[in-house]
Design an enzyme around this catalytic site. Structure first.
Site, PDB file in Angstrom:
ATOM      1  N   ASP A   1     -11.221  55.947  42.268  1.00  0.00           N
ATOM      2  CA  ASP A   1     -12.391  55.937  41.388  1.00  0.00           C
ATOM      3  C   ASP A   1     -13.686  55.839  42.188  1.00  0.00           C
ATOM      4  O   ASP A   1     -14.770  55.980  41.633  1.00  0.00           O
ATOM      5  CB  ASP A   1     -12.304  54.825  40.336  1.00  0.00           C
ATOM      6  CG  ASP A   1     -12.278  53.420  40.936  1.00  0.00           C
ATOM      7  OD1 ASP A   1     -12.090  53.289  42.169  1.00  0.00           O
ATOM      8  OD2 ASP A   1     -12.414  52.449  40.176  1.00  0.00           O
TER       9      ASP A   1
ATOM     10  N   ASP B   1     -10.860  55.611  47.652  1.00  0.00           N
ATOM     11  CA  ASP B   1     -10.152  54.335  47.703  1.00  0.00           C
ATOM     12  C   ASP B   1      -8.791  54.493  47.025  1.00  0.00           C
ATOM     13  O   ASP B   1      -8.407  55.589  46.617  1.00  0.00           O
ATOM     14  CB  ASP B   1     -10.990  53.206  47.095  1.00  0.00           C
ATOM     15  CG  ASP B   1     -11.241  53.367  45.605  1.00  0.00           C
ATOM     16  OD1 ASP B   1     -11.010  54.462  45.058  1.00  0.00           O
ATOM     17  OD2 ASP B   1     -11.675  52.387  44.970  1.00  0.00           O
TER      18      ASP B   1
ATOM     19  N   SER C   1      -6.669  48.758  43.229  1.00  0.00           N
ATOM     20  CA  SER C   1      -7.741  49.482  43.898  1.00  0.00           C
ATOM     21  C   SER C   1      -7.535  49.511  45.409  1.00  0.00           C
ATOM     22  O   SER C   1      -6.562  50.071  45.898  1.00  0.00           O
ATOM     23  CB  SER C   1      -9.090  48.863  43.526  1.00  0.00           C
ATOM     24  OG  SER C   1     -10.156  49.617  44.036  1.00  0.00           O
TER      25      SER C   1
ATOM     26  N   ASP D   1      -7.286  53.750  44.170  1.00  0.00           N
ATOM     27  CA  ASP D   1      -7.124  54.311  42.826  1.00  0.00           C
ATOM     28  C   ASP D   1      -8.071  55.476  42.572  1.00  0.00           C
ATOM     29  O   ASP D   1      -8.164  55.976  41.454  1.00  0.00           O
ATOM     30  CB  ASP D   1      -7.273  53.242  41.748  1.00  0.00           C
ATOM     31  CG  ASP D   1      -8.635  52.546  41.766  1.00  0.00           C
ATOM     32  OD1 ASP D   1      -9.287  52.523  42.825  1.00  0.00           O
ATOM     33  OD2 ASP D   1      -9.043  52.005  40.725  1.00  0.00           O
TER      34      ASP D   1
END
Length: 454
Positions: free
Chosen positions: A247, A243, A99, A245
């Protein structure tokens, strides 16, 4: 390697430094343990742009295939793209990402078919126990015929699915700056936004897991400075930051000012309630603004308050049949996306809301941003329990003040509230405060901080 899984397996995922805390050998064991615990006969995997991600992901696939499981690799993707594949294909899944963490970290976010989360109480502790038992000897040999490992591109299908969940037909031309932070937003945004009447100003779209420009964590104000400046320079209608990743999404208005994730939660909640005929349950965690439950009720919905954390939100969504859920951390969950979180779908809602009227974003969100908030303030403490007890002793018995301990300690009055929660991984207490005006919020915040840091 000698691995300390107590430091590697977190409440919701696997995360640690590569290769110091884990490597491809360990990833292969996680793959074998994952399929044994879930009972899956086929899985889907994906990975982000970190240098270690392709190797870790393929090792996990080898571990799963060795136990007779067919693996579909969707390759480079965002976390919500992996959730899409899990939901659309009905497969258990594993996403390789850390992340917003720095480049040396990597991790695994695992889910059951339909993107149902795998956390400590839903299989992750059993996976950890198996891996620990296999570290010295390796996974036991399987009698099953080895499964296949095949590749499949899902980006177009994922994009079409998201666009089918938002009415974008009346969006006026908008200029939008997107900061992908060298993360997966640079991979997904061009396809998701294709064909929309947008002038896209891309920032840091090149996937680069070393994060050469700034950390891919838009909740840290330092990481949106470039975006804020560019929005003002371009005269853009809004800016969006993702961010690592992709999501989570974070929004800034036409002035370059951050828009509170609580305001985005309220805005999207109102839209989702309208889409569902003015009825439905909306989940919010206990540190989102008072604005969120107010807007939900005003739009015919039922707000439900939960603990902080995606496993609690997703569990409550499944139990209550909620249509939407939002968190202060810019995670947004949708019933029509298998109760999973997708920052991209939230971004499309913002574009549709802004583009469906003639005003500015700051004017649009003002109706959803009604109170003065402190944001999250972290304090390092030696004794979390002792500090919490001191706060409780200070406020219990005060006239007009109520306390609850759903998650940490929440202290509420007519005109203000604050919550203090201990970190699960660090010696920190996290304070969030809100009031009907800025002076009251500052007073409440400072009084609480004095006790916390006393």
């Amino acid at each position: 390697m000698t691995a300390d899984l107590s430091q590697l397996v977190k409440a919701y995922d696997v995360r640690g430094v590569v290769p110091d805390q884990w490597d491809e050998t360990l990833a292969e064991l996680f793959g074998a343990a994952f399929v044994q615990v879930t009972g899956a006969d086929a899985i889907v995997t994906g990975h982000d742009m970190r240098p270690s991600s392709p190797g870790l992901s393929r090792a996990f696939a080898r571990g799963a295939a060795a136990r007779g499981v067919d693996v579909t690799e969707i390759g480079l993707c965002s976390t919500d793209q992996l959730y899409y594949a899990s939901g659309a294909f009905g497969l258990a899944g594993a996403m390789f990402t850390a992340s917003h963490n720095p480049a040396q970290y990597n991790g695994i976010k695992m889910c059951r078919p339909g993107a149902a989360p795998v956390g400590q109480d839903t299989g992750l502790s059993e996976i950890r126990e198996l891996v620990e038992s296999w570290i010295d000897s390796g996974a036991p040999t399987s009698d099953a015929t080895p499964g296949t490992i095949t590749q499949r591109d899902t980006l177009e299908d994922y994009s079409a699915h998201l666009r089918g969940l938002v009415d974008l037909t009346s969006v006026r031309p908008l200029k939008v700056v997107v900061d992908a932070g060298n993360g997966m937003g640079g991979h997904t945004v061009p396809t998701v936004f294709a064909g929309l009447p947008l002038t896209l100003v891309p920032m840091y779209f090149e996937p680069d897991g070393t994060f050469p420009n700034h950390e891919a964590n838009p909740l840290d104000p330092a990481n949106i400075v470039d975006l804020q400046k560019r929005v003002r320079e371009e005269g853009a209608d809004l800016g969006i930051a993702f961010d690592g990743d992709a999501d989570r999404c974070f929004v800034v208005d036409e002035r370059g000012e951050p828009v509170s994730p609580s305001a985005i939660t309220a805005l999207v909640a109102a839209r989702e309630l309208a889409r569902h005929g003015g009825k439905g349950t909306v989940i919010h965690n206990l540190i989102t603004s008072w604005s969120v439950p107010e807007v939900v009720r005003e739009n015919g919905g039922t707000p439900v308050r939960t603990r902080v954390g995606h496993s609690f939100i997703k569990a409550e969504m499944a139990t209550s049949g909620a249509i939407f859920g939002g968190e202060h951390s810019a995670h947004y969950y949708f019933k029509d996306f298998w109760n999973a979180d997708t920052g991209m779908l939230a971004a499309l809602h913002v574009l549709a809301a802004l583009g469906g009227q003639e005003g500015t974003l700051s004017a649009l969100v003002a109706q959803y941003d009604r109170y003065a908030g402190s944001g999250e303030i972290n304090s390092t403490v030696d004794d979390q329990a002792g500090r919490l007890a001191a706060i409780k002793k200070t406020y219990e018995g005060r006239e007009g003040v109520t306390l609850d301990e759903l998650d940490g300690l929440t202290v509420s009055a007519t005109d203000w509230w604050f919550n203090v929660r201990p970190s699960n991984t660090e010696p920190l207490l996290r304070l969030n405060a809100e009031a009907r005006d800025e002076p009251t919020m500052a007073k409440v915040r400072d009084e609480a901080l004095a006790i916390i840091r006393g």
